[in-house]
Design an enzyme around this catalytic site. Structure first.
Site, short mmCIF file in Angstrom:
data_model
loop_
_atom_site.label_atom_id
_atom_site.label_comp_id
_atom_site.label_asym_id
_atom_site.label_seq_id
_atom_site.Cartn_x
_atom_site.Cartn_y
_atom_site.Cartn_z
N ASP A 153 26.35 -7.83 -3.30
CA ASP A 153 27.08 -7.56 -5.11
C ASP A 153 27.61 -9.34 -4.23
O ASP A 153 28.55 -9.55 -3.77
CB ASP A 153 28.18 -7.62 -5.84
CG ASP A 153 27.72 -7.58 -7.11
OD1 ASP A 153 27.39 -8.55 -8.16
OD2 ASP A 153 27.86 -6.56 -7.38
N ASP B 280 26.15 -12.67 -9.49
CA ASP B 280 26.94 -11.88 -10.56
C ASP B 280 26.83 -13.62 -11.18
O ASP B 280 27.16 -14.36 -10.69
CB ASP B 280 28.47 -11.95 -9.47
CG ASP B 280 29.54 -11.69 -10.81
OD1 ASP B 280 29.47 -10.05 -11.71
OD2 ASP B 280 30.53 -11.93 -11.54
N GLU C 107 22.66 -11.77 -12.61
CA GLU C 107 22.86 -11.36 -13.82
C GLU C 107 22.51 -12.42 -14.79
O GLU C 107 23.98 -12.93 -14.28
CB GLU C 107 24.21 -10.41 -13.31
CG GLU C 107 24.53 -9.39 -14.85
CD GLU C 107 26.26 -9.62 -14.63
OE1 GLU C 107 26.49 -9.14 -15.83
OE2 GLU C 107 27.06 -10.74 -13.90
N HIS D 12 28.35 -0.78 -13.77
CA HIS D 12 29.94 -0.47 -13.89
C HIS D 12 30.46 -1.69 -14.71
O HIS D 12 31.46 -0.88 -15.30
CB HIS D 12 30.31 -1.10 -12.75
CG HIS D 12 30.36 -2.68 -13.10
ND1 HIS D 12 28.88 -3.25 -12.55
CD2 HIS D 12 30.74 -3.50 -12.52
CE1 HIS D 12 29.03 -4.50 -12.45
NE2 HIS D 12 29.91 -4.73 -12.40
N ASP D 13 29.87 -2.13 -15.87
CA ASP D 13 29.93 -2.37 -16.85
C ASP D 13 29.63 -2.29 -18.73
O ASP D 13 30.55 -3.05 -19.79
CB ASP D 13 30.11 -4.05 -16.90
CG ASP D 13 30.57 -5.56 -16.18
OD1 ASP D 13 31.11 -4.53 -14.90
OD2 ASP D 13 29.32 -5.89 -15.76
O1 TEU Z 1 29.72 -9.29 -15.24
C1 TEU Z 1 29.63 -10.37 -16.84
C2 TEU Z 1 30.22 -9.61 -18.20
O2 TEU Z 1 28.88 -10.36 -18.31
C3 TEU Z 1 30.74 -9.14 -18.51
O3 TEU Z 1 32.57 -10.17 -18.16
C4 TEU Z 1 30.61 -8.18 -19.75
O4 TEU Z 1 30.77 -9.87 -20.37
C5 TEU Z 1 31.83 -7.64 -19.56
O5 TEU Z 1 31.92 -6.95 -18.61
C6 TEU Z 1 30.73 -6.98 -21.26
O6 TEU Z 1 32.39 -5.80 -20.93
C7 TEU Z 1 29.89 -9.51 -14.24
C8 TEU Z 1 30.57 -8.16 -13.60
O7 TEU Z 1 29.32 -7.97 -13.64
C9 TEU Z 1 31.75 -7.63 -14.20
O8 TEU Z 1 32.08 -6.81 -13.67
C10 TEU Z 1 33.11 -9.01 -13.76
O9 TEU Z 1 34.19 -8.20 -14.27
C11 TEU Z 1 32.01 -10.50 -14.18
O10 TEU Z 1 31.71 -10.27 -14.16
C12 TEU Z 1 33.27 -11.12 -13.72
O11 TEU Z 1 32.73 -11.02 -12.07
#
Ligand code: TEU
Ligand code: CA
Length: 534
Positions: A97, A197, A250, A316-317
């Site tokens: 990542d 990311d 992403e 994971h989000d």
């Molecule tokens: O996620 C980016 C993102 O779009 C998220 O913040 C999204 O808005 C949210 O998670 C939805 O619930 C990336 C990573 O995947 C995330 O884990 C990180 O927290 C974020 O960037 C910051 O690095």
């Protein structure tokens, strides 16, 4: 063009919740090494690791304090080398990542930047306040203003995420050189690519006030800006093209047109979000009923809109897909298998998130005390400020918290689902006795075995990998499409409901969660089927 990263299946590991071997309640690298065999048996060809780097864990690794070291909680660099070697021996490639829109506020660069020490002074985005207020009205993805005041520097710094995640200044060539060096370091170690990311927000063009929006003010000034394309081209030219690797970006709020541009000479594929937004209004703030129709429409649009997709239903989000798009009660097994069939038969590289292969469900937490996600806590604080009662706050958090998917992997029926003998850092779902890897590996008709068969089936059918996509039938709950190349074709039909449906297609089945030899055109509840037309 044929590429190894088009033919393999990616498995995402959230290391903290994967497997703990020293009983401190936190997953670790040795824990991954111990499970390589079962991943290999599943048939995956690439592992993407959520961040393993040193980090104060404000955002569990997405706030990196040192890109060149492994967080001691996860092990050491020599464990990592060992993991790369053992994975390589099983022909499993590793993707790291790359979190470089921002660092942790504990990163040495930031600590020196606050003090105005060169060359770090302009590594971040510093601005003077305006009339003793924030430099502009931009808001953070994690709620609240996107600026934080530093007394030491008497200036504000930008943070599009938590205030402990200051944004790097990509317009500074020194920052770009740092990123290139980090990439080279990991590629030279033998890894095969990066998941980048929030890569489409790295460049900020101007710092004018953002337009009024209920959420995310300022977006138009940092989303997919012209310089971002330049920066990504530079990374490819100076680093990536010299290695046999791939990148998946992403990219938030991306359109197929922008994705095409991004994949031209910059990245290899991108994660789009449209199909994940079909059960919400305005990014993720307000939930609405899941609409399979909108889901199919979004998938179909992207299947034909770009050359190569990065397909995912979980990460994971997000939420657990069987709880979100399927039915995690009556049709738990059937709907999880149906989702597996769909995910692996779309055109693009499939990404499976840990636990998805056994149909893990959303968490069973009952209060805010069980939640650790910074995003959820920020949302809770914000809702509290506007006097939303506990019950409604909890209702919202429960349905959106990222901790839904971050609960530890369920390996077996032993204590804590076999994840740890210690106290798990985040609660284990109480359904681990019913849903776990060990039982499913043994049970022939399990979700795990279905994923295994489906991965094998995909890898043996070029048509599923390289075939063109064509939408054939799309209704409120039913989706039928075709994948075809040269003189080969496969048909796929999916029923996202508990009712039967008839479609004007039939044939000899090749994959079917109802194990029927012939598909006669009647879709059973949550049936997902791949067939050859007669
Ligand atoms: O996620 C980016 C993102 O779009 C998220 O913040 C999204 O808005 C949210 O998670 C939805 O619930 C990336 C990573 O995947 C995330 O884990 C990180 O927290 C974020 O960037 C910051 O690095
Ligand atoms: Ca551990």
């Amino acid at each position: 063009m044929k590429k190894w990263w088009k033919e393999r299946v990616v498995y995402q590991i959230y290391p903290r919740s994967f497997n703990d071997t020293n009983q401190d309640g936190i997953g670790d690298i040795r824990g991954v090494i111990d499970k390589l065999d079962v991943l290999h048996k599943l048939g995956i060809g690439i592992i993407w690791f959520s961040p393993l780097y040193d980090s104060p864990n404000k955002d569990y690794g997405y706030d990196v304090a040192d890109y060149y070291s492994i967080h001691p909680e996860y092990g050491s660099m020599s464990d990592m080398d060992d993991l790369i070697e053992k994975a390589t021996a099983l022909d499993i490639k590793i993707v790291m990542d790359m979190v470089v829109n921002h660092t942790s506020d504990r990163h040495e660069w930031f600590i020196k930047s606050i003090q105005g020490i060169e060359p770090y002074k302009d590594y971040y985005i510093w601005r003077d306040g305006k009339h003793k207020n924030y430099p502009n009205n931009w808001t953070s993805f994690f709620t609240g203003p996107a600026w934080e005041y530093s007394e030491k520097r008497n200036q504000y710094y930008l943070h599009l995420f938590a205030k402990e995640q200051p944004d790097l200044n990509w317009e500074n060539p020194k920052v770009r050189e740092e990123v290139k060096n980090i990439m080279r370091f990991w590629l030279n170690k033998g890894i095969s690519g990066f998941r980048c990311d929030v890569i489409n927000i790295i460049s900020k063009s101007g710092f004018k006030d953002g337009k009024w929006k209920p959420a995310l003010k300022g977006l138009e000034h940092y989303l997919t800006q012209p310089n971002m394309h330049e920066h990504l081209k530079e990374l490819r030219r100076d680093v990536l093209q010299h290695y046999d690797c791939f990148t998946v970006g992403e990219t938030i709020l991306v359109t197929p047109k922008q994705a095409k541009e991004l994949c031209d000479n910059e990245l290899d594929m991108v994660f789009s979000f449209e199909h994940m937004e079909v059960d919400q209004y305005l990014v993720k703030w307000f939930k609405r009923r899941f609409s399979p129709y909108r889901f199919f429409k979004a998938l179909s649009k992207w299947q034909t809109g770009v050359e190569w997709n990065a397909n995912y239903f979980e990460n994971h989000d997000q939420l657990r897909s069987v709880s979100r798009f399927g039915d995690d009660k009556l049709y738990w097994s059937k709907s999880a298998k149906m989702l597996a069939t769909l995910l692996l038969s779309l055109r693009g590289t499939p990404f499976i998130y840990q636990g998805q292969e056994i149909g893990m469900t959303n968490f069973d937490f009952t209060s805010m005390n069980e939640i650790l996600d910074v995003d959820s806590h920020n949302v809770d604080t914000m809702l509290k400020k506007v006097h939303i009662p506990t019950y409604f706050r909890w209702k919202k958090i429960r349905r959106t918290s990222r901790d839904n998917v971050r609960t530890p992997m369920q390996w077996n029926t032993e204590i804590n689902g076999g994840f740890t003998n210690g106290t798990p850092w985040l609660g284990v779902n109480k359904n681990y006795k019913r849903i776990n890897v060990k039982s499913q590996v043994h049970e022939k008709d399990s979700i795990w075995n279905f994923y295994r068969k489906m991965i094998e089936y995909r890898s043996k059918n070029e048509c599923l990998i390289y075939g063109e996509f064509k939408e054939l039938f799309l209704s409120k709950k039913v989706f039928v499409f075709r994948r075809a190349m040269a003189d080969e074709a496969r048909y796929m039909a999916f029923n996202f409901s508990s009712k039967r449906f008839k479609v004007p297609y039939s044939g000899v089945t090749e994959m079917d969660n109802y194990n029927k030899a012939i598909f006669d055109g009647v879709l059973e509840p949550y049936q997902g089927v791949i067939f050859k037309n007669q």
